[in-house]
Design a protein around this motif. Structure first.
Motif, PDB file in Angstrom:
ATOM      1  N   ASN A   1       0.746  57.347  91.268  1.00 49.13           N
ATOM      2  CA  ASN A   1       1.991  57.961  90.762  1.00 49.13           C
ATOM      3  C   ASN A   1       3.170  57.701  91.690  1.00 49.13           C
ATOM      4  N   LYS A   2       3.231  56.478  92.214  1.00 48.44           N
ATOM      5  CA  LYS A   2       4.338  56.089  93.077  1.00 48.44           C
ATOM      6  C   LYS A   2       5.311  55.189  92.312  1.00 48.44           C
ATOM      7  N   LYS A   3       6.531  55.104  92.816  1.00 52.01           N
ATOM      8  CA  LYS A   3       7.547  54.283  92.169  1.00 52.01           C
ATOM      9  C   LYS A   3       7.191  52.798  92.312  1.00 52.01           C
ATOM     10  N   TYR A   4       7.555  52.039  91.304  1.00 45.50           N
ATOM     11  CA  TYR A   4       7.303  50.598  91.344  1.00 45.50           C
ATOM     12  C   TYR A   4       8.435  49.874  90.622  1.00 45.50           C
ATOM     13  N   GLU A   5       8.565  48.604  90.955  1.00 46.77           N
ATOM     14  CA  GLU A   5       9.544  47.748  90.283  1.00 46.77           C
ATOM     15  C   GLU A   5       8.800  46.576  89.659  1.00 46.77           C
ATOM     16  N   LEU A   6       9.112  46.291  88.413  1.00 42.22           N
ATOM     17  CA  LEU A   6       8.449  45.186  87.734  1.00 42.22           C
ATOM     18  C   LEU A   6       8.948  43.850  88.281  1.00 42.22           C
ATOM     19  N   PRO A   7       8.047  42.900  88.503  1.00 38.60           N
ATOM     20  CA  PRO A   7       8.446  41.591  89.010  1.00 38.60           C
ATOM     21  C   PRO A   7       9.064  40.734  87.903  1.00 38.60           C
ATOM     22  N   ASP A   8       9.590  39.577  88.286  1.00 37.69           N
ATOM     23  CA  ASP A   8      10.141  38.646  87.302  1.00 37.69           C
ATOM     24  C   ASP A   8       9.034  37.899  86.554  1.00 37.69           C
ATOM     25  N   ASP A   9       7.841  37.921  87.118  1.00 38.81           N
ATOM     26  CA  ASP A   9       6.693  37.226  86.534  1.00 38.81           C
ATOM     27  C   ASP A   9       6.268  37.914  85.230  1.00 38.81           C
ATOM     28  N   LYS A  10       6.595  37.280  84.091  1.00 36.69           N
ATOM     29  CA  LYS A  10       6.284  37.879  82.792  1.00 36.69           C
ATOM     30  C   LYS A  10       4.787  38.054  82.584  1.00 36.69           C
ATOM     31  N   VAL A  11       4.006  37.101  83.083  1.00 35.33           N
ATOM     32  CA  VAL A  11       2.555  37.185  82.931  1.00 35.33           C
ATOM     33  C   VAL A  11       2.022  38.409  83.669  1.00 35.33           C
ATOM     34  N   ALA A  12       2.525  38.637  84.889  1.00 35.18           N
ATOM     35  CA  ALA A  12       2.099  39.797  85.671  1.00 35.18           C
ATOM     36  C   ALA A  12       2.472  41.098  84.957  1.00 35.18           C
ATOM     37  N   VAL A  13       3.648  41.122  84.359  1.00 33.74           N
ATOM     38  CA  VAL A  13       4.099  42.313  83.634  1.00 33.74           C
ATOM     39  C   VAL A  13       3.205  42.566  82.425  1.00 33.74           C
ATOM     40  N   ASP A  14       2.836  41.500  81.718  1.00 32.83           N
ATOM     41  CA  ASP A  14       1.952  41.645  80.561  1.00 32.83           C
ATOM     42  C   ASP A  14       0.581  42.175  80.992  1.00 32.83           C
ATOM     43  N   CYS A  15       0.053  41.654  82.102  1.00 29.12           N
ATOM     44  CA  CYS A  15      -1.228  42.129  82.622  1.00 29.12           C
ATOM     45  C   CYS A  15      -1.133  43.600  83.030  1.00 29.12           C
ATOM     46  N   PHE A  16      -0.009  43.954  83.625  1.00 24.12           N
ATOM     47  CA  PHE A  16       0.207  45.337  84.056  1.00 24.12           C
ATOM     48  C   PHE A  16       0.266  46.275  82.859  1.00 24.12           C
ATOM     49  N   GLN A  17       0.864  45.836  81.780  1.00 24.97           N
ATOM     50  CA  GLN A  17       0.916  46.669  80.578  1.00 24.97           C
ATOM     51  C   GLN A  17      -0.486  46.886  80.017  1.00 24.97           C
ATOM     52  N   GLN A  18      -1.310  45.843  80.089  1.00 23.81           N
ATOM     53  CA  GLN A  18      -2.711  45.997  79.685  1.00 23.81           C
ATOM     54  C   GLN A  18      -3.399  47.047  80.556  1.00 23.81           C
ATOM     55  N   PHE A  19      -3.102  46.972  81.867  1.00 26.44           N
ATOM     56  CA  PHE A  19      -3.691  47.944  82.783  1.00 26.44           C
ATOM     57  C   PHE A  19      -3.280  49.357  82.407  1.00 26.44           C
ATOM     58  N   ILE A  20      -1.992  49.572  82.146  1.00 26.76           N
ATOM     59  CA  ILE A  20      -1.486  50.910  81.792  1.00 26.76           C
ATOM     60  C   ILE A  20      -2.201  51.436  80.542  1.00 26.76           C
TER      61      ILE A  20
ATOM     62  N   VAL B   1     -12.747  45.145  85.160  1.00 26.93           N
ATOM     63  CA  VAL B   1     -11.769  45.229  84.074  1.00 26.93           C
ATOM     64  C   VAL B   1     -10.878  43.992  84.190  1.00 26.93           C
ATOM     65  N   ARG B   2     -10.987  43.126  83.198  1.00 28.31           N
ATOM     66  CA  ARG B   2     -10.241  41.859  83.240  1.00 28.31           C
ATOM     67  C   ARG B   2      -9.044  41.926  82.301  1.00 28.31           C
ATOM     68  N   PHE B   3      -7.873  41.651  82.883  1.00 23.98           N
ATOM     69  CA  PHE B   3      -6.631  41.649  82.119  1.00 23.98           C
ATOM     70  C   PHE B   3      -6.194  40.196  81.938  1.00 23.98           C
ATOM     71  N   PRO B   4      -6.479  39.592  80.797  1.00 25.53           N
ATOM     72  CA  PRO B   4      -6.201  38.169  80.574  1.00 25.53           C
ATOM     73  C   PRO B   4      -4.716  37.834  80.677  1.00 25.53           C
ATOM     74  N   LYS B   5      -4.461  36.605  81.119  1.00 26.22           N
ATOM     75  CA  LYS B   5      -3.085  36.142  81.235  1.00 26.22           C
ATOM     76  C   LYS B   5      -2.607  35.465  79.954  1.00 26.22           C
ATOM     77  N   ASP B   6      -3.473  35.475  78.947  1.00 20.61           N
ATOM     78  CA  ASP B   6      -3.073  34.936  77.638  1.00 20.61           C
ATOM     79  C   ASP B   6      -3.024  36.099  76.635  1.00 20.61           C
TER      80      ASP B   6
END
Length: 211
Positions: free
Chosen positions: A67-86, A164-169
């Motif tokens: 529950n700490k603050k975070y900033e999303l990176p410019d890497d769209k793939v990383a953001v998509d994987c992170f959304q899967q994680f959430i 837990v695998r978060f695909p990059k596709d």
């Protein structure tokens, strides 16, 4: 994500991933490298990019869990994987024991840093996050060693390990569960690799000494 060396008695220890990687089947990487070449892409650039995506996902996941603050990176793939994680994390109910904890093992003579330990229904569950194309057997070996590190240092018996695998596709999140009997097989393999790692260094010393 914790960084730094693993030290026992002023001696640097190899990491779990270093040992496993030394003997990892490279067929998949060779095929991937060839595909990149056909597309006119640089293998090393793409390898670094893939590693950066995985690191970003791990860092973001840890901040979210705590529950700490975070900033999303410019890497769209990383953001998509992170959304899967959430989506996955918000769907489960468990007690967080710790995230990203470093260990050293005097028994196995290695160091390692598991991703996440949780407790659910009085069971300890070791969780590992991946952004790879698939779940591979060496990942079971890695988890089995982490479970042994936790047992040696904290006296906690791992009841289940989960990848837990978060695909990059566009594929869906993949979850693989491994139980004590699975981890026992993985640990046997790791112990063999650990011995082979030292023997390999000895052989290289012999080779360097020959004229």
């Amino acid at each position: 994500m914790p960084t730094g060396d693993y030290i026992i008695n002023k001696k640097k220890l190899p990491s779990v991933t270093t040992i496993i990687s030394r003997f990892k089947n490279a067929t998949g990487l060779i095929i991937w490298s060839n595909q990149l070449g056909l597309k006119g892409l640089n293998y090393f650039d793409e390898l670094k990019k893939a590693g950066d995506t995985g690191t970003a996902l791990h860092d973001l996941a840890e901040l979210y869990i705590l529950n700490k603050k975070y900033e999303l990176p410019d890497d769209k793939v990383a953001v998509d994987c992170f959304q899967q994680f959430i989506d996955w994390w918000d769907s489960i109910d468990c007690e967080v024991i710790w995230t990203e904890k470093k260990y050293i093992s005097k028994k196995l003579n290695v160091g390692g840093c598991p991703d996440l330990l949780v407790k659910q229904n009085d069971k300890y569950i070791l969780v590992d996050f991946k952004t790879s194309k698939a779940v591979y057997s060496d990942m079971i070996i890695q988890l089995s060693c982490y479970a042994e590190l936790i047992k040696e240092n904290d006296g906690i018996e791992i009841d289940r390990a989960v990848i837990v695998r978060f695909p990059k596709d566009d594929n869906e999140t993949e979850i693989k569960k491994f139980f004590t009997e699975d981890l026992a097989v993985g640990l046997k393999q790791f112990k063999l690799l650990r011995k082979a790692f030292d023997l390999d260094k000895d052989l290289n010393k012999i080779l360097k000494g020959k004229k």
